[in-house]
Motif scaffolding. Structure first.
Motif, mmCIF file in Angstrom:
data_model
loop_
_atom_site.group_PDB
_atom_site.id
_atom_site.type_symbol
_atom_site.label_atom_id
_atom_site.label_comp_id
_atom_site.label_asym_id
_atom_site.label_seq_id
_atom_site.Cartn_x
_atom_site.Cartn_y
_atom_site.Cartn_z
ATOM 1 N N MET A 1 0.834 -1.182 0.000
ATOM 2 C CA MET A 1 0.000 0.000 0.000
ATOM 3 C C MET A 1 0.877 1.242 0.000
ATOM 4 O O MET A 1 1.984 1.241 0.506
ATOM 5 N N SER A 2 0.353 2.307 -0.521
ATOM 6 C CA SER A 2 1.146 3.484 -0.774
ATOM 7 C C SER A 2 1.428 4.280 0.484
ATOM 8 O O SER A 2 0.648 4.317 1.429
ATOM 9 N N GLN A 3 2.579 4.998 0.489
ATOM 10 C CA GLN A 3 2.884 5.913 1.566
ATOM 11 C C GLN A 3 1.926 7.105 1.567
ATOM 12 O O GLN A 3 1.851 7.856 2.532
ATOM 13 N N VAL A 39 -5.599 -23.354 -6.289
ATOM 14 C CA VAL A 39 -4.268 -22.888 -5.891
ATOM 15 C C VAL A 39 -3.537 -23.905 -5.013
ATOM 16 O O VAL A 39 -2.473 -23.589 -4.476
ATOM 17 N N ARG A 40 -4.082 -25.077 -4.880
ATOM 18 C CA ARG A 40 -3.467 -26.082 -4.010
ATOM 19 C C ARG A 40 -2.025 -26.349 -4.416
ATOM 20 O O ARG A 40 -1.730 -26.591 -5.588
ATOM 21 N N HIS A 41 -1.120 -26.233 -3.424
ATOM 22 C CA HIS A 41 0.318 -26.462 -3.569
ATOM 23 C C HIS A 41 1.012 -25.363 -4.393
ATOM 24 O O HIS A 41 2.226 -25.478 -4.634
ATOM 25 N N ARG A 42 0.307 -24.332 -4.799
ATOM 26 C CA ARG A 42 0.955 -23.246 -5.520
ATOM 27 C C ARG A 42 1.594 -22.279 -4.520
ATOM 28 O O ARG A 42 1.075 -22.030 -3.431
ATOM 29 N N LYS A 43 2.723 -21.710 -4.916
ATOM 30 C CA LYS A 43 3.438 -20.748 -4.084
ATOM 31 C C LYS A 43 3.007 -19.352 -4.525
ATOM 32 O O LYS A 43 3.218 -18.969 -5.678
ATOM 33 N N ILE A 44 2.397 -18.606 -3.594
ATOM 34 C CA ILE A 44 1.749 -17.348 -3.939
ATOM 35 C C ILE A 44 2.279 -16.217 -3.067
ATOM 36 O O ILE A 44 2.445 -16.372 -1.858
ATOM 37 N N LEU A 45 2.515 -15.071 -3.695
ATOM 38 C CA LEU A 45 2.885 -13.854 -2.990
ATOM 39 C C LEU A 45 1.682 -12.919 -2.977
ATOM 40 O O LEU A 45 1.145 -12.571 -4.027
ATOM 41 N N ASP A 46 1.254 -12.520 -1.780
ATOM 42 C CA ASP A 46 0.147 -11.579 -1.612
ATOM 43 C C ASP A 46 0.756 -10.184 -1.441
ATOM 44 O O ASP A 46 1.228 -9.819 -0.362
ATOM 45 N N ALA A 47 0.766 -9.410 -2.518
ATOM 46 C CA ALA A 47 1.391 -8.085 -2.540
ATOM 47 C C ALA A 47 0.390 -7.045 -2.069
ATOM 48 O O ALA A 47 -0.643 -6.843 -2.694
ATOM 49 N N PHE A 104 7.833 -17.552 -7.324
ATOM 50 C CA PHE A 104 6.404 -17.759 -7.082
ATOM 51 C C PHE A 104 5.667 -18.220 -8.334
ATOM 52 O O PHE A 104 5.990 -17.818 -9.449
ATOM 53 N N ASP A 105 4.637 -19.041 -8.091
ATOM 54 C CA ASP A 105 3.743 -19.442 -9.174
ATOM 55 C C ASP A 105 2.766 -18.324 -9.521
ATOM 56 O O ASP A 105 2.395 -18.154 -10.684
ATOM 57 N N ASP A 106 2.323 -17.597 -8.500
ATOM 58 C CA ASP A 106 1.359 -16.510 -8.689
ATOM 59 C C ASP A 106 1.694 -15.361 -7.756
ATOM 60 O O ASP A 106 2.246 -15.564 -6.662
ATOM 61 N N VAL A 107 1.327 -14.163 -8.181
ATOM 62 C CA VAL A 107 1.285 -12.995 -7.292
ATOM 63 C C VAL A 107 -0.137 -12.459 -7.339
ATOM 64 O O VAL A 107 -0.716 -12.322 -8.422
ATOM 65 N N VAL A 108 -0.720 -12.192 -6.173
ATOM 66 C CA VAL A 108 -2.022 -11.527 -6.112
ATOM 67 C C VAL A 108 -1.798 -10.123 -5.574
ATOM 68 O O VAL A 108 -1.016 -9.923 -4.626
ATOM 69 N N ALA A 109 -2.466 -9.154 -6.175
ATOM 70 C CA ALA A 109 -2.354 -7.756 -5.758
ATOM 71 C C ALA A 109 -3.771 -7.201 -5.687
ATOM 72 O O ALA A 109 -4.345 -6.789 -6.697
ATOM 73 N N GLU A 125 9.358 -5.762 -10.739
ATOM 74 C CA GLU A 125 9.774 -6.568 -9.601
ATOM 75 C C GLU A 125 8.883 -7.796 -9.447
ATOM 76 O O GLU A 125 9.366 -8.900 -9.144
ATOM 77 N N ILE A 126 7.600 -7.643 -9.676
ATOM 78 C CA ILE A 126 6.703 -8.804 -9.648
ATOM 79 C C ILE A 126 7.082 -9.778 -10.753
ATOM 80 O O ILE A 126 7.120 -10.999 -10.526
ATOM 81 N N ARG A 127 7.375 -9.269 -11.921
ATOM 82 C CA ARG A 127 7.798 -10.132 -13.031
ATOM 83 C C ARG A 127 9.058 -10.900 -12.651
ATOM 84 O O ARG A 127 9.203 -12.087 -12.968
ATOM 85 N N ARG A 128 9.973 -10.249 -11.948
ATOM 86 C CA ARG A 128 11.231 -10.897 -11.560
ATOM 87 C C ARG A 128 10.994 -12.088 -10.645
ATOM 88 O O ARG A 128 11.626 -13.142 -10.805
ATOM 89 N N VAL A 129 10.085 -11.940 -9.664
ATOM 90 C CA VAL A 129 9.902 -13.013 -8.678
ATOM 91 C C VAL A 129 8.925 -14.087 -9.157
ATOM 92 O O VAL A 129 8.805 -15.130 -8.511
#
Length: 233
Positions: A1-3, A39-47, A104-109, A125-129
């Motif tokens: 979230m933004s400053q 999403v079972r067993h998927r590695k997910i980043l919650d941004a 990560f397999d997925d990123v959710v934002a 940066e999301i593309r990188r990870v």
């Protein structure tokens, strides 16, 4: 979230509102989970994970989840919610993240990108990870909303604006950036993402009648957010 928006000052009240509101519990979150699918067993980043309701829902569906938010107050609430079931930390979207490439397999934002004046570094940066073929699943304020609710404003101009809100009875001001749809798609393409889905979903049929305003009771959908599923090459 933004400053630009200090969630630390109203983190608990925002979280309580988020738990049961029409916009979050019965509209935005169900849409995000439906787009995520199995999403079972998927590695997910919650941004921009906030107090962790989406993190918790993904964990319940068998995902392995890490999450971050710029608000320490939100991360404290998320930690109370999920304990050590998810790796949670404070970070700003768009800044370097403490993960290796292709993590990560997925990123959710969820409702986070509209706080950013520039999407380039965040998407890169999301593309990188993300692993090759991974997905970015995101929701943002619908681009029609700002000019619609502010007649005379230029739809095509990147514009910073603020709205007054009340969360669990506490007043708060949120600051956003309006950008037209083509600027969103241009940013996705520049970061190397392909658009798989653009969604303007209905709200959940499980929404209690008392939460649905009278003007919406004869409809099964309304415009508030827009959702994307993006695929990394």
């Amino acid at each position: 979230m933004s400053q630009n928006t200090d969630y630390d000052t109203f983190a608990e009240d925002y979280s309580k509102e988020n738990e049961s509101s029409l916009m979050n519990q019965y509209y935005e979150r169900p849409a995000m989970l439906k787009l995520a699918g199995n999403v079972r067993h998927r590695k997910i980043l919650d941004a921009g994970c906030g107090s962790g309701p989406l993190t918790e829902a993904l964990l319940e569906r068998g995902a392995h989840v890490s999450g971050f938010d710029s608000s320490q107050g939100m991360i404290n609430l998320a930690t109370k919610r999920v304990g050590d079931a998810a790796e949670l930390f404070v970070a700003d979207l768009g800044q370097p993240l403490p993960f290796a490439d292709d993590s990560f397999d997925d990123v959710v934002a969820s409702l986070v990108f509209h706080y950013l004046p520039d999407w380039s570094s965040a998407l890169q940066e999301i593309r990188r990870v993300l692993r090759p073929g991974g997905r970015l699943i995101m929701s943002v304020n619908h681009p029609i909303l700002y000019p619609w609710t502010n007649p005379g404003q230029d739809y095509f101009k990147l514009t910073k604006y603020s709205d007054d809100h009340s969360f669990n009875g506490q007043p708060a001001i949120l600051t956003y950036w309006h950008r037209p749809l083509h600027a969103m798609s241009d940013a996705f393409a520049k970061a190397g993402f392909g658009i798989e889905v653009i969604s303007e979903p209905p709200y959940s049929t499980e929404a209690p009648a008392e939460l649905v305003p009278d003007r919406l009771k004869e409809r099964d959908a309304f415009i508030s957010f827009i959702f994307f599923v993006l695929r990394a090459p």
